[in-house]
Scaffold this active site. Structure first.
Site, PDB file in Angstrom:
ATOM      1  N   HIS A  29      33.814  45.994  33.301  1.00  0.00           N
ATOM      2  CA  HIS A  29      33.198  47.118  33.941  1.00  0.00           C
ATOM      3  C   HIS A  29      31.950  46.551  34.583  1.00  0.00           C
ATOM      4  O   HIS A  29      31.730  47.111  35.860  1.00  0.00           O
ATOM      5  CB  HIS A  29      33.042  48.269  32.965  1.00  0.00           C
ATOM      6  CG  HIS A  29      34.341  48.931  32.631  1.00  0.00           C
ATOM      7  ND1 HIS A  29      34.223  49.597  31.184  1.00  0.00           N
ATOM      8  CD2 HIS A  29      35.215  49.095  33.103  1.00  0.00           C
ATOM      9  CE1 HIS A  29      35.540  50.056  31.156  1.00  0.00           C
ATOM     10  NE2 HIS A  29      36.323  49.774  32.293  1.00  0.00           N
ATOM     11  N   CYS A  84      44.882  43.051  45.023  1.00  0.00           N
ATOM     12  CA  CYS A  84      44.054  43.960  44.827  1.00  0.00           C
ATOM     13  C   CYS A  84      43.210  43.858  43.669  1.00  0.00           C
ATOM     14  O   CYS A  84      42.464  44.879  43.213  1.00  0.00           O
ATOM     15  CB  CYS A  84      44.823  45.445  44.730  1.00  0.00           C
ATOM     16  SG  CYS A  84      45.987  45.529  43.399  1.00  0.00           S
TER      17      CYS A  84
END
Length: 566
Positions: A199, A497
């Protein structure tokens, strides 16, 4: 550990190394997160039996307050920040965690100590499970600290706001902290833990600030010292020569200014077209990505945000409204939408997720459909409804596809609704069978975060394995090459992606491997476009050949850099 180029230490001592995540150079004072509350786990007085129900209610109220704050921040954020904040808010209301703490309170443990002890139970369980569940350990500890602070009447823990632009060093950073960073104040990140797809790394890319993770020796960098972070080389140096590092910082700033001025379209110096697209999570992040008029569409619309904080499945009409916002942000342009990628670290409240020994390889993504086919049926209906009128036809792809049969089934459902079908290549089996899968669908998009994790059999959150979860691993590049070749043979588009698409150097290699579009955080797009515009397709192919022939991730980086320079 990464090798250090002595020419780039700028006279610093010491220089510590880790895994590079976001390129760029920052220079300034070092700060660290403040202390977290530490409840007394051993000597706390026992709660009288008559007061235990009230103590449980006090814990529940504190958890609700923390969840509410995080949910509010999610509503004011966009993209990956909104997604991770919403997921963290869900942890604060997790029934299992609250139930474990409530049982301890029932035995007489005060709420702060009960919250801490229940967290330790779940931390041990998540750590044993590993994979994406281990990634939640930092998140859960952050929730614990916020709930305990609320119970004790202390200020909410978090990152200090420095008076001058500073470098933030930490063991690890919780999503709730990272998502709220001001890039004008926090100009670089360096962590001891984490990996290239953690993250912290994802949000650093979204903020566009230099970032290095998995720095084993980060404690050698003292708080308050003047230091630099070189996100391209993966180095952090203390007390560098001010003149040398200032000159390098100015050069990096000039490069950033040139990237900010880039206006596309994406193509190499000899005119080979490469679509530069954005990863988005909602209408707000899509409008933000579209506003500069630089990017050429959406390469990944993560639809999870519509589902994560819902007690019930959202209606087709509610979903269609959210999807329409994203489609309308890029009128007439390519918009690639990923169907729900839930499960594992992103559980749905309205689905009974089974306990799994290894959730990262369990019932997640497309696999939920086997148990709940109505979820995908409703989502595809909503996507078709959102595209009605004069809007461009959506490109729709499914996550966690592992077999040709799965691709064929999904493609049939998408085509029946008049949309363009594709699948994610995240599982090595999908890359190995890329030619057969591409025969069933109209495009594929490579999710490098999971493809790297599964190919290297390495937990992407493990700092000890950060070099293995680096998308520069030659084995991963070889799988991408296989997919690119299959796409070229069939005249079909192959996108990336995953976070690898945000690395300007790696972007050149990906294009050389046959990738036709690159999608990442919106702020990463201009730097990628600028880099591609400075090299030819033949140079990209030479860099790709050099990288795949290397024997390590760092050697692949060095080989590609040399090939492009030559």
């Amino acid at each position: 550990m990464q090798s250090v180029d002595p020419a780039h230490t700028y006279g610093a001592d010491p220089v510590v190394t880790g895994t590079p995540v976001v390129a760029g150079l920052a220079y300034g004072p070092v700060i660290r997160p403040g202390d977290r509350p530490e409840p007394d786990l051993g000597d706390a007085a026992t709660i009288p039996e008559d007061d235990r129900d009230a103590e449980k209610e006090r814990l529940a109220a504190a958890a609700d307050t923390v969840a509410g704050r995080l949910t509010e921040r999610a509503s004011r954020s966009s993209g990956a920040a909104a997604e991770v904040l919403a997921a963290t808010a869900g942890l604060a209301k997790d029934r299992g965690w609250l139930g474990a703490a409530g049982k301890l309170i029932g035995d007489g443990t005060p709420a702060p100590a009960a919250a801490a002890a229940a967290t330790e139970q779940f931390v041990e369980m998540f750590t044993k499970v590993g994979g994406l569940m281990a990634e939640r350990v930092t998140d859960l500890k952050d929730v614990r600290d916020r709930v305990v602070a609320e119970l004790l009447g202390l200020p909410e823990p978090g990152i200090p706001t420095p008076d001058v632009p500073s470098i933030l060093c930490a063991d690890d950073l919780a999503p709730a902290d990272t998502a709220g960073l001001d890039p004008g104040r926090i100009i670089a990140l360096a962590t001891r833990l984490g990996g290239p797809s953690s993250h912290t790394a994802i949000i650093a890319r979204q903020l566009g600030i230099p970032c290095v993770v998995a720095i084993a020796d980060l404690d050698q960098v003292p708080t308050g010292a003047t230091a630099f972070v070189d996100g391209g080389l993966g180095t952090v140096g203390v007390n560098p020569d001010a003149e040398a590092v200032s000159a390098a910082a100015r050069a990096a700033a000039e490069l950033a200014e040139r990237a900010a001025a880039w206006r596309g379209p994406g193509r190499t110096a000899d005119g080979h077209e490469v679509l530069i697209l954005a990863n988005v999570a909602d209408g707000a992040s899509a409008r933000s990505a579209a506003e500069p008029g630089v990017l050429e569409g959406v390469g990944l619309f993560r639809t999870e945000l519509a589902f994560l904080d819902r007690a019930d499945e959202p209606s087709v009409a509610d979903q269609a409204e959210l999807y329409r916002e994203v489609i309308d942000a890029f009128p007439g342009q390519k918009v690639v939408i990923r169907t729900l990628d839930a499960g594992s670290d992103k559980p749905l409240k309205f689905v009974d997720h089974r306990d799994e020994a290894n959730p990262a390889m369990g019932v997640r993504g497309n696999r939920i459909i086997a148990l709940h086919p109505e979820i995908r049926e409703h989502q595809l209906d909503a996507l078709a409804q959102a595209a009605e009128g004069d809007r461009a036809t959506p490109w729709v792809m499914a996550p966690m596809i592992a077999t040709v049969a799965e691709a064929r089934e999904f493609a049939g459902q998408v085509r029946a609704r008049g949309m363009i079908p594709g699948v994610m290549v995240e599982v090595p089996s999908a890359a190995i069978q890329a030619d057969k899968i591409l025969a069933e669908v109209d495009f594929v998009s490579i999710g490098t975060n999971d493809l790297t994790q599964y190919t290297m059999a390495a937990d992407r959150m493990s700092p000890e394995l950060a070099s293995l979860t680096d998308p520069w691993q030659p084995a991963v590049l070889s799988l991408i090459e296989r997919v690119g070749a299959a796409g070229a043979a069939q005249g079909k588009q192959v996108g990336v992606c995953g976070e690898a698409a945000a690395d300007p150097l790696l972007a050149c290699v990906l294009v050389g491997l046959g990738v036709t579009s690159l999608s990442a955080a919106a702020k990463a797009g201009p730097a990628v476009g600028l880099q591609l515009g400075s090299v030819t397709l033949d140079q990209c192919r030479a860099a790709a050949a050099a990288a795949t022939a290397a024997d390590s991730a760092q050697a692949a980086r060095d080989a590609a850099r040399t090939a492009l320079r030559n």
